[in-house]
Design an enzyme around this catalytic site. Structure first.
Site, mmCIF file in Angstrom:
data_model
loop_
_atom_site.group_PDB
_atom_site.id
_atom_site.type_symbol
_atom_site.label_atom_id
_atom_site.label_comp_id
_atom_site.label_asym_id
_atom_site.label_seq_id
_atom_site.Cartn_x
_atom_site.Cartn_y
_atom_site.Cartn_z
ATOM 1 N N ARG A 74 -10.590 0.690 7.437
ATOM 2 C CA ARG A 74 -10.122 -0.665 7.695
ATOM 3 C C ARG A 74 -11.196 -1.538 8.317
ATOM 4 O O ARG A 74 -10.956 -2.699 8.621
ATOM 5 C CB ARG A 74 -8.971 -0.574 8.667
ATOM 6 C CG ARG A 74 -7.805 -1.456 8.284
ATOM 7 C CD ARG A 74 -6.689 -0.940 8.993
ATOM 8 N NE ARG A 74 -5.493 -1.574 9.144
ATOM 9 C CZ ARG A 74 -4.353 -1.067 8.684
ATOM 10 N NH1 ARG A 74 -4.361 -0.009 7.921
ATOM 11 N NH2 ARG A 74 -3.248 -1.640 8.989
ATOM 12 N N LYS A 83 0.843 -1.211 0.000
ATOM 13 C CA LYS A 83 0.000 0.000 0.000
ATOM 14 C C LYS A 83 0.875 1.257 0.000
ATOM 15 O O LYS A 83 0.697 2.159 -0.817
ATOM 16 C CB LYS A 83 -0.934 0.014 1.230
ATOM 17 C CG LYS A 83 -1.922 -1.149 1.276
ATOM 18 C CD LYS A 83 -2.894 -1.023 2.439
ATOM 19 C CE LYS A 83 -2.266 -1.119 3.808
ATOM 20 N NZ LYS A 83 -1.612 -2.411 4.109
ATOM 21 N N ARG A 127 -1.728 -8.978 12.680
ATOM 22 C CA ARG A 127 -2.180 -7.964 11.702
ATOM 23 C C ARG A 127 -2.909 -8.631 10.539
ATOM 24 O O ARG A 127 -3.914 -8.120 10.046
ATOM 25 C CB ARG A 127 -0.986 -7.139 11.208
ATOM 26 C CG ARG A 127 -0.525 -6.129 12.269
ATOM 27 C CD ARG A 127 0.888 -5.666 12.057
ATOM 28 N NE ARG A 127 1.132 -5.065 10.776
ATOM 29 C CZ ARG A 127 2.349 -4.926 10.237
ATOM 30 N NH1 ARG A 127 3.418 -5.357 10.898
ATOM 31 N NH2 ARG A 127 2.492 -4.351 9.071
ATOM 32 N N ARG A 164 11.517 -5.497 5.231
ATOM 33 C CA ARG A 164 11.205 -4.077 5.030
ATOM 34 C C ARG A 164 12.125 -3.177 5.864
ATOM 35 O O ARG A 164 12.415 -3.455 7.021
ATOM 36 C CB ARG A 164 9.761 -3.781 5.420
ATOM 37 C CG ARG A 164 9.499 -2.262 5.409
ATOM 38 C CD ARG A 164 8.067 -1.876 5.459
ATOM 39 N NE ARG A 164 7.341 -2.463 6.556
ATOM 40 C CZ ARG A 164 6.030 -2.412 6.659
ATOM 41 N NH1 ARG A 164 5.320 -1.814 5.727
ATOM 42 N NH2 ARG A 164 5.418 -2.971 7.667
ATOM 43 N N ARG A 214 10.373 -1.504 11.359
ATOM 44 C CA ARG A 214 9.196 -1.166 12.178
ATOM 45 C C ARG A 214 9.055 -2.158 13.319
ATOM 46 O O ARG A 214 9.208 -3.355 13.116
ATOM 47 C CB ARG A 214 7.943 -1.170 11.295
ATOM 48 C CG ARG A 214 7.508 0.253 10.947
ATOM 49 C CD ARG A 214 6.438 0.311 9.930
ATOM 50 N NE ARG A 214 5.259 -0.481 10.266
ATOM 51 C CZ ARG A 214 4.180 -0.529 9.488
ATOM 52 N NH1 ARG A 214 4.144 0.169 8.360
ATOM 53 N NH2 ARG A 214 3.137 -1.254 9.826
HETATM 54 P P1 AP5 Z 1 4.695 -1.626 2.042
HETATM 55 O O1 AP5 Z 1 4.470 -0.774 0.832
HETATM 56 O O2 AP5 Z 1 5.321 -1.007 3.230
HETATM 57 O O3 AP5 Z 1 3.339 -2.402 2.426
HETATM 58 P P2 AP5 Z 1 2.030 -1.883 3.188
HETATM 59 O O4 AP5 Z 1 0.870 -2.532 2.489
HETATM 60 O O5 AP5 Z 1 2.032 -0.395 3.299
HETATM 61 O O6 AP5 Z 1 2.251 -2.614 4.566
HETATM 62 P P3 AP5 Z 1 2.029 -2.046 6.053
HETATM 63 O O7 AP5 Z 1 2.800 -2.991 6.946
HETATM 64 O O8 AP5 Z 1 2.366 -0.599 6.142
HETATM 65 O O9 AP5 Z 1 0.526 -2.282 6.210
HETATM 66 P P4 AP5 Z 1 -0.276 -2.357 7.524
HETATM 67 O O10 AP5 Z 1 -1.638 -2.256 6.976
HETATM 68 O O11 AP5 Z 1 -0.005 -3.558 8.337
HETATM 69 O O12 AP5 Z 1 0.318 -1.163 8.412
HETATM 70 P P5 AP5 Z 1 -0.197 0.310 8.717
HETATM 71 O O13 AP5 Z 1 0.984 1.173 8.867
HETATM 72 O O14 AP5 Z 1 -1.253 0.714 7.778
HETATM 73 O O15 AP5 Z 1 5.569 -2.896 1.547
HETATM 74 C C1 AP5 Z 1 6.004 -3.866 2.474
HETATM 75 C C2 AP5 Z 1 7.405 -4.361 2.072
HETATM 76 O O16 AP5 Z 1 7.342 -5.095 0.862
HETATM 77 C C3 AP5 Z 1 8.416 -3.235 1.812
HETATM 78 O O17 AP5 Z 1 9.673 -3.663 2.245
HETATM 79 C C4 AP5 Z 1 8.394 -3.053 0.295
HETATM 80 O O18 AP5 Z 1 9.631 -2.590 -0.181
HETATM 81 C C5 AP5 Z 1 8.097 -4.468 -0.176
HETATM 82 N N1 AP5 Z 1 7.239 -4.533 -1.360
HETATM 83 C C6 AP5 Z 1 6.153 -3.752 -1.612
HETATM 84 N N2 AP5 Z 1 5.570 -4.141 -2.756
HETATM 85 C C7 AP5 Z 1 6.294 -5.198 -3.222
HETATM 86 C C8 AP5 Z 1 6.168 -6.045 -4.360
HETATM 87 N N3 AP5 Z 1 5.173 -5.895 -5.246
HETATM 88 N N4 AP5 Z 1 7.072 -7.043 -4.515
HETATM 89 C C9 AP5 Z 1 8.072 -7.222 -3.631
HETATM 90 N N5 AP5 Z 1 8.248 -6.447 -2.525
HETATM 91 C C10 AP5 Z 1 7.365 -5.443 -2.323
HETATM 92 O O19 AP5 Z 1 -0.878 0.108 10.167
HETATM 93 C C11 AP5 Z 1 -0.108 -0.199 11.298
HETATM 94 C C12 AP5 Z 1 -1.003 -0.315 12.534
HETATM 95 O O20 AP5 Z 1 -1.660 0.950 12.783
HETATM 96 C C13 AP5 Z 1 -2.147 -1.330 12.443
HETATM 97 O O21 AP5 Z 1 -1.707 -2.640 12.802
HETATM 98 C C14 AP5 Z 1 -3.163 -0.746 13.426
HETATM 99 O O22 AP5 Z 1 -2.829 -1.051 14.763
HETATM 100 C C15 AP5 Z 1 -3.004 0.765 13.230
HETATM 101 N N6 AP5 Z 1 -3.935 1.307 12.214
HETATM 102 C C16 AP5 Z 1 -3.578 1.920 11.040
HETATM 103 N N7 AP5 Z 1 -4.680 2.287 10.354
HETATM 104 C C17 AP5 Z 1 -5.749 1.905 11.114
HETATM 105 C C18 AP5 Z 1 -7.157 2.004 10.916
HETATM 106 N N8 AP5 Z 1 -7.693 2.569 9.829
HETATM 107 N N9 AP5 Z 1 -7.952 1.503 11.878
HETATM 108 C C19 AP5 Z 1 -7.448 0.940 13.005
HETATM 109 N N10 AP5 Z 1 -6.121 0.799 13.239
HETATM 110 C C20 AP5 Z 1 -5.268 1.294 12.306
HETATM 111 MG MG MG Z 2 2.124 0.982 4.900
#
Ligand code: AP5
Ligand code: MG
Length: 223
Positions: free
Chosen positions: A87, A13, A171, A127, A160
């Protein structure tokens, strides 16, 4: 253009949103990044969110809707792309309420990044991200030019804290139970939803997404 980007942890994402936001001049709003900034600044909101984030659970809906309402209110006329929000179905309904101020503000398109659970684990452990500008890298798939150093500003990259295997498993569970139903919510609401195969490499995923969005923009149904 107003875009919601959905997908499991590690679906890419953040990686894709940065590219999409640059191409279409959109405001990139990542709920996870906003929460991490709040934590780093030691605000009340950051403190409230900490234990949920550390264990991989979702922060309560009312906290998230209020936080994102504030962020969305700063959107430029070119629009936004939401990364990590909504979400839950409740959050999606809360967002609809916010945007229904005017029909012109509805979500134009939902991009649903689909990735296999087995691939997620590998992406998470490799990552690395920049604590200063938020750029995302991977030690094998998307390497920075200098090992462990951000291409944009030379800052040392970090891992992270929620990327440990146990927290990633939680997650993923939260994603399947609470976030997957959001895709159906949008389909039922007649919002355009594009499923994108996010198992492919990052550039291929970007090409698929740009193709879909370029077509939408050209059809002039979306500005
Ligand atoms: P990356 O682009 O970082 O992936 P991402 O989908 O952004 O993954 P996140 O871990 O950020 O998602 P998340 O939903 O768990 O975390 P968030 O911060 O939103 O890519 C990942 C890795 O893969 C990188 O190393 C990249 O280089 C590599 N990569 C990417 N694409 C690739 C490809 N095609 N091929 C190969 N490699 C690739 O949320 C964190 C926490 O915050 C949650 O657990 C929750 O507690 C809270 N939170 C956030 N939003 C909410 C909400 N709306 N409601 C409630 N709680 C929330
Ligand atoms: Mg992210």
């Amino acid at each position: 253009m107003r875009i919601v980007l959905l997908g499991a942890p590690g679906a890419g994402k953040g990686t894709q949103c940065k590219r999409i936001a640059a191409r279409y001049s959109l405001l990139h709003l990542s709920s996870g990044d906003i929460l991490r900034n709040q934590k780093a600044e030691g605000t009340e909101l950051g403190k409230k969110a900490q234990s949920y984030m550390d264990s991989g659970e979702l922060v309560p809906d009312e906290v998230m809707v209020e936080m994102m309402a504030d962020a969305i209110s700063k959107t430029p006329p070119s629009g936004f792309i939401l990364d990590g929000f909504p979400r839950t179905v409740n959050q999606a309904a809360g967002l609809d309420k916010l945007l229904k101020v005017s029909d012109d503000q509805k979500i134009d398109v939902v991009l649903n990044l689909k990735v296999d659970d087995q691939i997620v684990a590998k992406r998470m452990t490799g990552r690395r991200s920049c604590p200063k500008c938020g750029a995302v890298y991977h030690i094998e798939n998307l390497k920075p030019k200098g090992e462990g150093i951000c291409d944009n500003d030379g800052t040392e990259l970090v891992q992270r804290p929620d990327d440990s295997p146990e927290v990633v498993a939680n997650r993923l569970k939260a994603y399947h139970q609470q976030t997957e139903p959001v895709v159906d919510y949008y389909r039922k609401n007649n919002t355009t939803v594009y499923d994108i195969d996010a198992n492919k490499d990052a550039d291929e995923v970007t090409a698929l997404v740009f193709e879909k969005l370029d077509t939408l923009v050209k059809s002039s149904s979306v500005k």
